[in-house]
Design an enzyme around this catalytic site. Structure first.
Site, short mmCIF file in Angstrom:
data_model
loop_
_atom_site.label_atom_id
_atom_site.label_comp_id
_atom_site.label_asym_id
_atom_site.label_seq_id
_atom_site.Cartn_x
_atom_site.Cartn_y
_atom_site.Cartn_z
N HIS A 235 -44.29 -9.62 9.97
CA HIS A 235 -43.83 -10.06 8.65
C HIS A 235 -43.17 -11.43 8.86
O HIS A 235 -42.08 -11.50 9.43
CB HIS A 235 -42.80 -9.08 8.07
N ASP A 266 -48.01 -10.28 6.96
CA ASP A 266 -47.88 -11.07 5.73
C ASP A 266 -47.08 -12.31 6.09
O ASP A 266 -46.22 -12.28 6.97
CB ASP A 266 -47.29 -10.30 4.54
O1 G2I Z 1 -40.61 -3.07 4.29
C1 G2I Z 1 -41.90 -3.46 4.63
C2 G2I Z 1 -42.49 -2.55 5.68
C3 G2I Z 1 -41.74 -2.70 7.00
N1 G2I Z 1 -42.34 -1.88 8.04
C4 G2I Z 1 -42.53 -0.48 7.72
C5 G2I Z 1 -43.25 -0.31 6.39
O2 G2I Z 1 -43.34 1.05 6.06
C6 G2I Z 1 -42.54 -1.07 5.29
O3 G2I Z 1 -43.26 -0.83 4.08
C7 G2I Z 1 -42.51 -0.78 2.90
C8 G2I Z 1 -43.45 -0.56 1.73
O4 G2I Z 1 -44.31 -1.67 1.63
C9 G2I Z 1 -42.64 -0.45 0.43
O5 G2I Z 1 -43.50 -0.06 -0.63
O6 G2I Z 1 -41.59 0.25 2.99
C10 G2I Z 1 -40.73 0.28 1.85
C11 G2I Z 1 -39.65 1.31 2.05
O7 G2I Z 1 -38.92 1.11 3.21
C12 G2I Z 1 -41.54 0.57 0.61
O8 G2I Z 1 -40.72 0.50 -0.52
C13 G2I Z 1 -40.56 1.68 -1.23
C14 G2I Z 1 -39.42 1.48 -2.20
O9 G2I Z 1 -38.23 1.16 -1.45
C15 G2I Z 1 -39.20 2.73 -2.96
O10 G2I Z 1 -38.20 2.50 -3.93
C16 G2I Z 1 -40.47 3.20 -3.62
O11 G2I Z 1 -40.30 4.45 -4.22
O12 G2I Z 1 -41.72 2.03 -1.94
C17 G2I Z 1 -41.58 3.30 -2.57
C18 G2I Z 1 -42.93 3.73 -3.14
O13 G2I Z 1 -43.41 2.78 -4.03
#
Ligand code: G2I
Length: 446
Positions: A235, A266
């Site tokens: 990232h 990204d």
């Molecule tokens: O933070 C970016 C990535 C870092 N490495 C591990 C990955 O698993 C992580 O992915 C992100 C997702 O892209 C997000 O979509 O992880 C986040 C959570 O730590 C995800 O965010 C969550 C939101 O925090 C929640 O509020 C929401 O309910 O996505 C959930 C589903 O949409």
């Protein structure tokens, strides 16, 4: 190597001229998508996928044509798969897996053990109760997807950003320093065919954190703790740019004997600066033979977890950005956007092809990767025939369609990888039980 590639280029041009009808656009078709350009270099190109977006036709259109690997963005995380203790919920993740399988895409599972996105019931546990809950979680989820995944991020983000190489403090870490190896051993026992990865961020260059991961991987390999791959999230933004020693860092992990994968790429920015960074990431992966693929963390900028950074390859409307063209070019593909000719050139599809296999076998099972290569003439379809050893069976196939599961089998190209320019190659694969096929398959064009 360089010389023979130059000769092939000349032959391609000659075949085009002699054919009279075949255009350069058509000759280069094999590598006009992210997935096919990467496959021509024996790499996958993947993306994170959100189940709730699968009803968006712009999203699925890009997903199905551009990507050969899929990572569920949130659907396989602990909070999603075990919302209450020992009650498992796989609906969203199963939808993504089934869809990927139907489209000849492979799947990276993400993530079995992580300090974040834990279900609320976990907060009341500690010590042996938490350790047992983690083991039970990994056993159940990895068993549910047994034989269906290319790889698992078994443990995610377990090291701190303190600059001292220490472990991140978390409830899982508090159960004992051996929690990571227990997670890997549990995952291997549940699904012996998935490659088991450690995945983290800010480990992309050589630094205290990546060196701590490196030391752990080296120790695991020395002690026989199962680990097959390391994921580098990648990232990047202005505060955390693409490091100049990115390739060197990937290489030092590869030199330990593990596969390396770019798992959540990204890059914040726009235009040429962003495109250049993307090119450098592709070039670094291509320079490291054990770098098997790249996944971006979302399709359109608007799909990103940090959408305002516009860090992805397609804009919010689904149009390819400059960075998209840069990625295809860095893989050696072509970014022509003119539509393919419909002329029925006599040279089209009449060429020959060859197929070779590479096996990754273990007791009772195998993954076979088949590389299909066009001869001196471009081809538009291929079929690979081989006979599996008696008692062996194919359990899943990607990037081709298999005629059956045992005995004499033919594998027919998928819709996006049948066309190969002269001398170009693509790969498909299958996983199975028993003993792998180890001869030379027959390749024919139709
Ligand atoms: O933070 C970016 C990535 C870092 N490495 C591990 C990955 O698993 C992580 O992915 C992100 C997702 O892209 C997000 O979509 O992880 C986040 C959570 O730590 C995800 O965010 C969550 C939101 O925090 C929640 O509020 C929401 O309910 O996505 C959930 C589903 O949409």
């Amino acid at each position: 190597m360089r010389r023979s590639r130059a000769i092939l280029t000349v032959l391609t041009a000659a075949a085009v001229t002699a054919g009279g009808f075949l255009t350069l656009t058509q000759a280069a078709n094999a590598a006009t998508t992210l997935g096919s350009a990467a496959a021509a270099k024996s790499r996958y190109f993947g993306t994170a996928v959100a189940a709730y977006k699968l009803t968006d036709s712009v999203y699925t259109g890009l997903l199905d044509t551009q990507f050969t690997m899929v990572t569920p963005e949130n659907e396989m995380k602990w909070d999603a798969t075990e919302p209450s203790q020992n009650t498992f919920s796989y609906t969203s993740a199963d939808t993504i897996v089934a869809r990927a399988k139907a489209n000849g895409q492979r799947v990276r599972g993400h993530a079995l053990a992580w300090h974040s996105q834990q279900p609320s019931w976990v907060a009341s546990l500690s010590g042996t109760a938490l350790r047992s809950a983690m083991v039970n979680h990994i056993t159940n989820v990895a068993t549910h997807y047994k034989g269906q995944l290319y790889a698992w991020d078994v443990v995610n983000e377990a090291f701190s950003d303190n600059g001292d190489g220490s472990r991140r403090s978390s409830n899982l870490q508090a159960t004992g320093n051996d929690w990571i190896e227990v997670a890997f051993q549990t995952a291997r026992a549940a699904d012996p065919s998935a490659k088991l990865c450690y995945n983290d961020y800010n480990t992309d260059g050589v630094n205290a954190k990546s060196t701590a991961v490196y030391t752990m991987v080296k120790d695991f390999l020395a002690r026989g703790v199962p680990i097959d791959c390391v994921g580098f999230q990648s990232h990047f933004n202005s505060a955390s740019p693409l490091p100049s020693d990115y390739q060197a860092n990937l290489q030092r992990f590869a030199d330990l004997g593990v596969e390396v994968q770019i798992t959540e790429l990204d890059i914040a920015g726009s235009g040429t600066a962003q495109a250049d960074s993307y090119s450098k990431v592709v070039a670094a992966c291509l320079a490291v033979s054990k770098c098997t693929g790249i996944s971006v963390w979302g399709i359109r900028d608007s799909d990103s977890w940090r959408a305002s950074d516009t860090p992805l390859l397609f804009d919010a409307s689904g149009n390819p950005k400059e960075a998209y063209n840069a990625v295809i070019t860095a893989f050696g593909g072509t970014t022509t956007t003119s539509s393919p000719t419909t002329s029925s050139s006599p040279t089209t599809g009449t060429g020959a092809c060859t197929a070779t296999v590479a096996n990754n076998s273990w007791t009772g099972g195998f993954v076979t990767t088949v590389t299909v290569k066009a001869g001196a003439t471009a081809i538009t379809s291929w079929k690979v025939a081989l006979t599996l050893p008696t008692g062996s069976a194919v359990t899943s196939t990607w990037s081709a369609t298999a005629s059956g599961s045992s005995g004499a089998l033919t594998f027919t190209n998928a819709s996006y990888n049948g066309s190969l320019a002269a001398g170009a190659s693509t790969s498909f694969g299958f996983q199975g039980t028993g003993t792998a096929f180890s001869g030379t398959p027959t390749c024919t064009v139709s």
